[in-house]
Design a protein around this motif. Sequence first.
Motif, PDB file in Angstrom:
ATOM      1  N   ALA A 116      18.116 -24.003  27.281  1.00 15.39           N
ATOM      2  CA  ALA A 116      18.016 -25.010  26.227  1.00 15.39           C
ATOM      3  C   ALA A 116      18.855 -24.549  25.038  1.00 15.39           C
ATOM      4  O   ALA A 116      18.601 -23.480  24.479  1.00 15.39           O
ATOM      5  N   THR A 117      19.848 -25.337  24.676  1.00 16.53           N
ATOM      6  CA  THR A 117      20.739 -24.987  23.569  1.00 16.53           C
ATOM      7  C   THR A 117      20.675 -26.058  22.486  1.00 16.53           C
ATOM      8  O   THR A 117      21.169 -27.174  22.680  1.00 16.53           O
ATOM      9  N   PRO A 118      20.067 -25.765  21.348  1.00 19.47           N
ATOM     10  CA  PRO A 118      20.018 -26.753  20.267  1.00 19.47           C
ATOM     11  C   PRO A 118      21.375 -26.945  19.615  1.00 19.47           C
ATOM     12  O   PRO A 118      22.192 -26.026  19.574  1.00 19.47           O
ATOM     13  N   VAL A 119      21.634 -28.155  19.126  1.00 19.28           N
ATOM     14  CA  VAL A 119      22.863 -28.463  18.403  1.00 19.28           C
ATOM     15  C   VAL A 119      22.487 -29.030  17.040  1.00 19.28           C
ATOM     16  O   VAL A 119      21.372 -29.511  16.841  1.00 19.28           O
ATOM     17  N   ASN A 120      23.419 -28.968  16.113  1.00 23.02           N
ATOM     18  CA  ASN A 120      23.118 -29.377  14.744  1.00 23.02           C
ATOM     19  C   ASN A 120      23.307 -30.863  14.479  1.00 23.02           C
ATOM     20  O   ASN A 120      22.843 -31.377  13.459  1.00 23.02           O
ATOM     21  N   SER A 121      24.012 -31.554  15.372  1.00 24.85           N
ATOM     22  CA  SER A 121      24.263 -32.977  15.155  1.00 24.85           C
ATOM     23  C   SER A 121      24.467 -33.676  16.491  1.00 24.85           C
ATOM     24  O   SER A 121      24.747 -33.037  17.514  1.00 24.85           O
ATOM     25  N   TYR A 122      24.349 -35.005  16.461  1.00 27.10           N
ATOM     26  CA  TYR A 122      24.575 -35.781  17.681  1.00 27.10           C
ATOM     27  C   TYR A 122      26.035 -35.684  18.108  1.00 27.10           C
ATOM     28  O   TYR A 122      26.336 -35.652  19.306  1.00 27.10           O
ATOM     29  N   GLN A 123      26.958 -35.627  17.141  1.00 25.66           N
ATOM     30  CA  GLN A 123      28.370 -35.499  17.475  1.00 25.66           C
ATOM     31  C   GLN A 123      28.649 -34.197  18.215  1.00 25.66           C
ATOM     32  O   GLN A 123      29.374 -34.172  19.219  1.00 25.66           O
ATOM     33  N   GLN A 124      28.054 -33.103  17.722  1.00 22.16           N
ATOM     34  CA  GLN A 124      28.234 -31.819  18.401  1.00 22.16           C
ATOM     35  C   GLN A 124      27.642 -31.866  19.800  1.00 22.16           C
ATOM     36  O   GLN A 124      28.228 -31.328  20.753  1.00 22.16           O
ATOM     37  N   GLY A 125      26.498 -32.513  19.952  1.00 23.23           N
ATOM     38  CA  GLY A 125      25.872 -32.631  21.263  1.00 23.23           C
ATOM     39  C   GLY A 125      26.726 -33.432  22.228  1.00 23.23           C
ATOM     40  O   GLY A 125      26.854 -33.082  23.414  1.00 23.23           O
ATOM     41  N   ILE A 126      27.326 -34.511  21.738  1.00 26.07           N
ATOM     42  CA  ILE A 126      28.202 -35.330  22.576  1.00 26.07           C
ATOM     43  C   ILE A 126      29.422 -34.534  23.014  1.00 26.07           C
ATOM     44  O   ILE A 126      29.861 -34.610  24.176  1.00 26.07           O
ATOM     45  N   GLU A 127      29.981 -33.754  22.111  1.00 24.52           N
ATOM     46  CA  GLU A 127      31.147 -32.932  22.458  1.00 24.52           C
ATOM     47  C   GLU A 127      30.807 -31.930  23.553  1.00 24.52           C
ATOM     48  O   GLU A 127      31.626 -31.697  24.466  1.00 24.52           O
ATOM     49  N   ARG A 128      29.619 -31.360  23.504  1.00 23.18           N
ATOM     50  CA  ARG A 128      29.207 -30.406  24.539  1.00 23.18           C
ATOM     51  C   ARG A 128      29.039 -31.103  25.895  1.00 23.18           C
ATOM     52  O   ARG A 128      29.381 -30.538  26.936  1.00 23.18           O
ATOM     53  N   VAL A 129      28.518 -32.318  25.878  1.00 23.79           N
ATOM     54  CA  VAL A 129      28.378 -33.070  27.131  1.00 23.79           C
ATOM     55  C   VAL A 129      29.753 -33.403  27.704  1.00 23.79           C
ATOM     56  O   VAL A 129      29.999 -33.278  28.907  1.00 23.79           O
ATOM     57  N   LEU A 130      30.672 -33.812  26.850  1.00 24.05           N
ATOM     58  CA  LEU A 130      32.006 -34.201  27.317  1.00 24.05           C
ATOM     59  C   LEU A 130      32.819 -33.017  27.839  1.00 24.05           C
ATOM     60  O   LEU A 130      33.577 -33.158  28.797  1.00 24.05           O
ATOM     61  N   ASP A 131      32.647 -31.831  27.208  1.00 20.93           N
ATOM     62  CA  ASP A 131      33.427 -30.683  27.696  1.00 20.93           C
ATOM     63  C   ASP A 131      32.708 -29.910  28.795  1.00 20.93           C
ATOM     64  O   ASP A 131      33.224 -28.912  29.314  1.00 20.93           O
ATOM     65  N   GLY A 132      31.519 -30.378  29.164  1.00 20.57           N
ATOM     66  CA  GLY A 132      30.813 -29.784  30.292  1.00 20.57           C
ATOM     67  C   GLY A 132      29.971 -28.564  29.959  1.00 20.57           C
ATOM     68  O   GLY A 132      29.339 -27.995  30.855  1.00 20.57           O
TER      69      GLY A 132
END
Length: 306
Positions: A199-215
């Motif tokens: 489980a890796t927390p992120v600081n924003s929805y944008q950062q979370g989306i970037e992590r999903v897109l880059d795998g």
Amino acid sequence: MSRRNGRWTVIAVSVLTATAAISTPAWAQTLDRVRTNSALKLGYDADARPFSFNAEQGKPDGYAVALCNKIADSLRAQLNLSKLDVEWVSLSGDAKTQAIESGAADLVCGAEPVTLTRRQQVSFSIPIFPSGTGALLSASSPLALREVLQYGEPSSRPVWRGSPARTILEHKTFSSIAGTTSEGWLTDRIKTFQLSATATPVNSYQQGIERVLDGSSAVLFGDMPILMDAAARSDNSGNLIVLQRHFTYEPLGLELARGDEDFRLAVDRALSQAYAAQDFRTFFTTWFGPPDEATVTFFRQTALPE
């Protein structure tokens, strides 16, 4: 009555008065302060679109902000004020709760889930939206992963070892928004099912989306309506999927100070009147599109009668 008894009576009354003054928080009479100062302090989260965000020139906007403007109009009428100055205070994370406790904000206009843990620190208005934890994935994510998250199991997969659902979820990295109920829910699920997952927390929805897109993350968990809005506004919206499943049910409310029942009553009256108004469907559609029947029923049942 003897002089001695009279003296002790005076002392007792003085002690009780002093005790009452000490035990009554400074913020407990919000309506009195608003009436005296003709001013209302409203906090908002600038990163909770579509509920609250900074629009042009940093002006607060969003569904919750618009509701709070309706509350301000209602308070002006309820208190018979000729004018009511509204001060907006940008807040994030724990600062929202701290602002309520310190009196820096009278009401927080954002997307705050109503939970027992939060109610230990602040009180809430009647719900403003039916929400819960949702999941966002890349459109290229494995079908089996999407099926497990959506339905609890893959539609048709051979079973080699153990549960197919468990096999698909193992050794994955999942993200959630730090400091939200989604973060606690994700950590608890991994622990409960004893998954070898991260489980890796992120600081924003944008950062979370970037992590999903880059795998680097398989899934982003967060508040469903904010996930949907963030995905729709993303430059890579065509490569994102938000599952149509609520993993939790967490109605959202407006935060205010505990123990200030008169102020909460005034806020709930304003919200109930807004929900019952003929133009509320149009108001809601501005932020979320036309409501479905379940949403219409939610607001009809949430509005309190006089």
